[in-house]
Design a protein around this motif. Structure first.
Motif, PDB file in Angstrom:
ATOM      1  N   ILE A  53      -4.758   7.985  18.414  1.00  0.00           N
ATOM      2  CA  ILE A  53      -4.064   6.780  17.956  1.00  0.00           C
ATOM      3  C   ILE A  53      -4.665   6.448  16.599  1.00  0.00           C
ATOM      4  N   ASN A  54      -3.805   6.279  15.577  1.00  0.00           N
ATOM      5  CA  ASN A  54      -4.284   6.121  14.207  1.00  0.00           C
ATOM      6  C   ASN A  54      -3.614   4.941  13.505  1.00  0.00           C
ATOM      7  N   PRO A  55      -4.077   3.707  13.726  1.00  0.00           N
ATOM      8  CA  PRO A  55      -3.534   2.592  12.945  1.00  0.00           C
ATOM      9  C   PRO A  55      -3.992   2.701  11.486  1.00  0.00           C
ATOM     10  N   ASN A  56      -3.177   2.174  10.571  1.00  0.00           N
ATOM     11  CA  ASN A  56      -3.548   2.257   9.155  1.00  0.00           C
ATOM     12  C   ASN A  56      -3.076   1.042   8.373  1.00  0.00           C
ATOM     13  N   VAL A  57      -3.667   0.877   7.193  1.00  0.00           N
ATOM     14  CA  VAL A  57      -3.228  -0.117   6.228  1.00  0.00           C
ATOM     15  C   VAL A  57      -3.368   0.510   4.841  1.00  0.00           C
ATOM     16  N   GLY A  58      -2.363   0.271   4.007  1.00  0.00           N
ATOM     17  CA  GLY A  58      -2.390   0.844   2.663  1.00  0.00           C
ATOM     18  C   GLY A  58      -1.756  -0.088   1.653  1.00  0.00           C
ATOM     19  N   ILE A  65       3.619   5.651  -4.311  1.00  0.00           N
ATOM     20  CA  ILE A  65       2.272   6.166  -4.045  1.00  0.00           C
ATOM     21  C   ILE A  65       1.407   5.052  -3.464  1.00  0.00           C
ATOM     22  N   SER A  66       0.865   5.306  -2.269  1.00  0.00           N
ATOM     23  CA  SER A  66      -0.023   4.324  -1.646  1.00  0.00           C
ATOM     24  C   SER A  66      -1.353   4.976  -1.290  1.00  0.00           C
ATOM     25  N   GLY A  67      -2.358   4.155  -1.216  1.00  0.00           N
ATOM     26  CA  GLY A  67      -3.677   4.581  -0.769  1.00  0.00           C
ATOM     27  C   GLY A  67      -4.168   3.569   0.227  1.00  0.00           C
ATOM     28  N   GLY A  68      -4.977   4.018   1.178  1.00  0.00           N
ATOM     29  CA  GLY A  68      -5.448   3.075   2.173  1.00  0.00           C
ATOM     30  C   GLY A  68      -6.462   3.668   3.109  1.00  0.00           C
ATOM     31  N   LEU A  69      -6.598   3.016   4.260  1.00  0.00           N
ATOM     32  CA  LEU A  69      -7.586   3.402   5.247  1.00  0.00           C
ATOM     33  C   LEU A  69      -6.928   3.490   6.613  1.00  0.00           C
ATOM     34  N   GLN A  70      -7.231   4.565   7.310  1.00  0.00           N
ATOM     35  CA  GLN A  70      -6.743   4.797   8.662  1.00  0.00           C
ATOM     36  C   GLN A  70      -7.935   4.753   9.614  1.00  0.00           C
ATOM     37  N   VAL A  71      -7.746   4.162  10.784  1.00  0.00           N
ATOM     38  CA  VAL A  71      -8.757   4.176  11.839  1.00  0.00           C
ATOM     39  C   VAL A  71      -8.340   5.267  12.824  1.00  0.00           C
ATOM     40  N   ASN A  72      -9.278   6.141  13.183  1.00  0.00           N
ATOM     41  CA  ASN A  72      -8.996   7.229  14.117  1.00  0.00           C
ATOM     42  C   ASN A  72      -9.633   6.936  15.469  1.00  0.00           C
ATOM     43  N   PHE A  95      -6.882   7.575   2.843  1.00  0.00           N
ATOM     44  CA  PHE A  95      -5.739   8.451   2.624  1.00  0.00           C
ATOM     45  C   PHE A  95      -4.999   8.097   1.343  1.00  0.00           C
ATOM     46  N   VAL A  96      -4.216   9.062   0.862  1.00  0.00           N
ATOM     47  CA  VAL A  96      -3.273   8.871  -0.231  1.00  0.00           C
ATOM     48  C   VAL A  96      -1.940   9.435   0.240  1.00  0.00           C
ATOM     49  N   ARG A  97      -0.858   8.664   0.021  1.00  0.00           N
ATOM     50  CA  ARG A  97       0.477   9.065   0.489  1.00  0.00           C
ATOM     51  C   ARG A  97       1.468   8.988  -0.664  1.00  0.00           C
ATOM     52  N   GLU A 105      16.074   4.785  -0.764  1.00  0.00           N
ATOM     53  CA  GLU A 105      16.683   5.716   0.185  1.00  0.00           C
ATOM     54  C   GLU A 105      16.418   5.282   1.625  1.00  0.00           C
ATOM     55  N   ARG A 106      17.400   5.414   2.484  1.00  0.00           N
ATOM     56  CA  ARG A 106      17.256   5.069   3.903  1.00  0.00           C
ATOM     57  C   ARG A 106      16.401   6.110   4.640  1.00  0.00           C
ATOM     58  N   ILE A 107      16.484   7.359   4.225  1.00  0.00           N
ATOM     59  CA  ILE A 107      15.640   8.433   4.749  1.00  0.00           C
ATOM     60  C   ILE A 107      14.809   8.949   3.586  1.00  0.00           C
ATOM     61  N   ASN A 108      13.507   9.121   3.803  1.00  0.00           N
ATOM     62  CA  ASN A 108      12.635   9.585   2.734  1.00  0.00           C
ATOM     63  C   ASN A 108      11.696  10.652   3.289  1.00  0.00           C
ATOM     64  N   ILE A 109      11.119  11.413   2.401  1.00  0.00           N
ATOM     65  CA  ILE A 109      10.179  12.473   2.743  1.00  0.00           C
ATOM     66  C   ILE A 109       8.832  12.096   2.145  1.00  0.00           C
ATOM     67  N   PHE A 110       7.755  12.289   2.908  1.00  0.00           N
ATOM     68  CA  PHE A 110       6.435  11.918   2.406  1.00  0.00           C
ATOM     69  C   PHE A 110       5.428  13.035   2.666  1.00  0.00           C
ATOM     70  N   ALA A 111       4.331  12.981   1.910  1.00  0.00           N
ATOM     71  CA  ALA A 111       3.177  13.855   2.124  1.00  0.00           C
ATOM     72  C   ALA A 111       1.934  12.983   2.034  1.00  0.00           C
ATOM     73  N   GLU A 112       0.916  13.341   2.797  1.00  0.00           N
ATOM     74  CA  GLU A 112      -0.300  12.543   2.844  1.00  0.00           C
ATOM     75  C   GLU A 112      -1.509  13.459   2.945  1.00  0.00           C
ATOM     76  N   ALA A 113      -2.598  13.062   2.311  1.00  0.00           N
ATOM     77  CA  ALA A 113      -3.873  13.777   2.412  1.00  0.00           C
ATOM     78  C   ALA A 113      -4.944  12.760   2.792  1.00  0.00           C
ATOM     79  N   ASN A 114      -5.942  13.203   3.586  1.00  0.00           N
ATOM     80  CA  ASN A 114      -7.017  12.292   3.963  1.00  0.00           C
ATOM     81  C   ASN A 114      -8.318  13.042   4.192  1.00  0.00           C
TER      82      ASN A 114
END
Length: 183
Positions: A53-58, A65-72, A95-97, A105-114
């Motif tokens: 379970i990975n809640p996050n805020v960015g 482009i967003s950056g933030g922190l995820q709790v694992n 993370f950076v997304r 757009e109603r549908i979008n594509i994303f990539a994320e690195a952490n």
């Protein structure tokens, strides 16, 4: 009480209806996933079932482009069956997304690195530290301009620091993100 919670959730959706993936907005949500890994080694085979379970805020520091922190939060069952060991761990992952399509757009594509760091415990053992990195890519379907349902493919490379035990995992995940407009 349930009606009050439902009312609060619906009000939150409608009060944030003008925000999305533009500079100055916030991203709040998370995802959950399950993976099953079998590791073959000279000392024997091990199987790991993980539920995460990975809640996050960015924060969107630029459009798309967003950056933030995820709790694992990770719950692991090693060698399920008669000889099983259960473990749990928690940690943090900055993370950076990036969203590839236009902001409306109603549908979008994303990539994320952490990069992640976790501390865990197995039964009565001492704390075990893990660190690693991950990538994920997927599609988000926005129900309105603020709430999106995500489907992703994830890759995680994790190393247990006590003995340099390494696990590479590919899995699918799903989650929700709420995009809050800065007022």
């Amino acid at each position: 009480m349930k009606i009050l919670k439902l009312f609060f959730f619906i009000a939150l959706l409608y009060t944030t209806a003008n925000a999305q993936i533009t500079k100055g907005n916030w991203l709040v949500g998370g995802d959950a996933n399950f993976s099953s890994v079998k590791n073959k080694s000279e000392t024997g085979d091990e199987k790991f079932n993980d539920f995460r379970i990975n809640p996050n805020v960015g924060y969107f520091f630029m459009d798309k482009i967003s950056g933030g922190l995820q709790v694992n939060l990770v719950f692991t069952n090693t060698n399920p069956g008669n000889d099983s060991t259960k473990a749990s761990s928690y940690g943090f992952a900055p993370f950076v997304r990036y969203y590839f399509l236009e902001t409306d757009e109603r549908i979008n594509i994303f990539a994320e690195a952490n990069y992640s760091y976790r501390i865990g415990k197995t039964g009565s053992s001492d704390n075990i530290n893990w660190n690693g990195y991950g990538f994920k890519a997927g599609t988000v379907l926005f129900f309105n301009s603020s709430v999106g349902l995500e489907f992703s493919i994830n890759y995680v490379d994790t190393t247990r620091r006590i003995d340099n035990f390494n696990i590479n995992t590919i899995f699918v995940g799903f989650g929700f993100q709420i995009h809050l407009e800065k007022k």
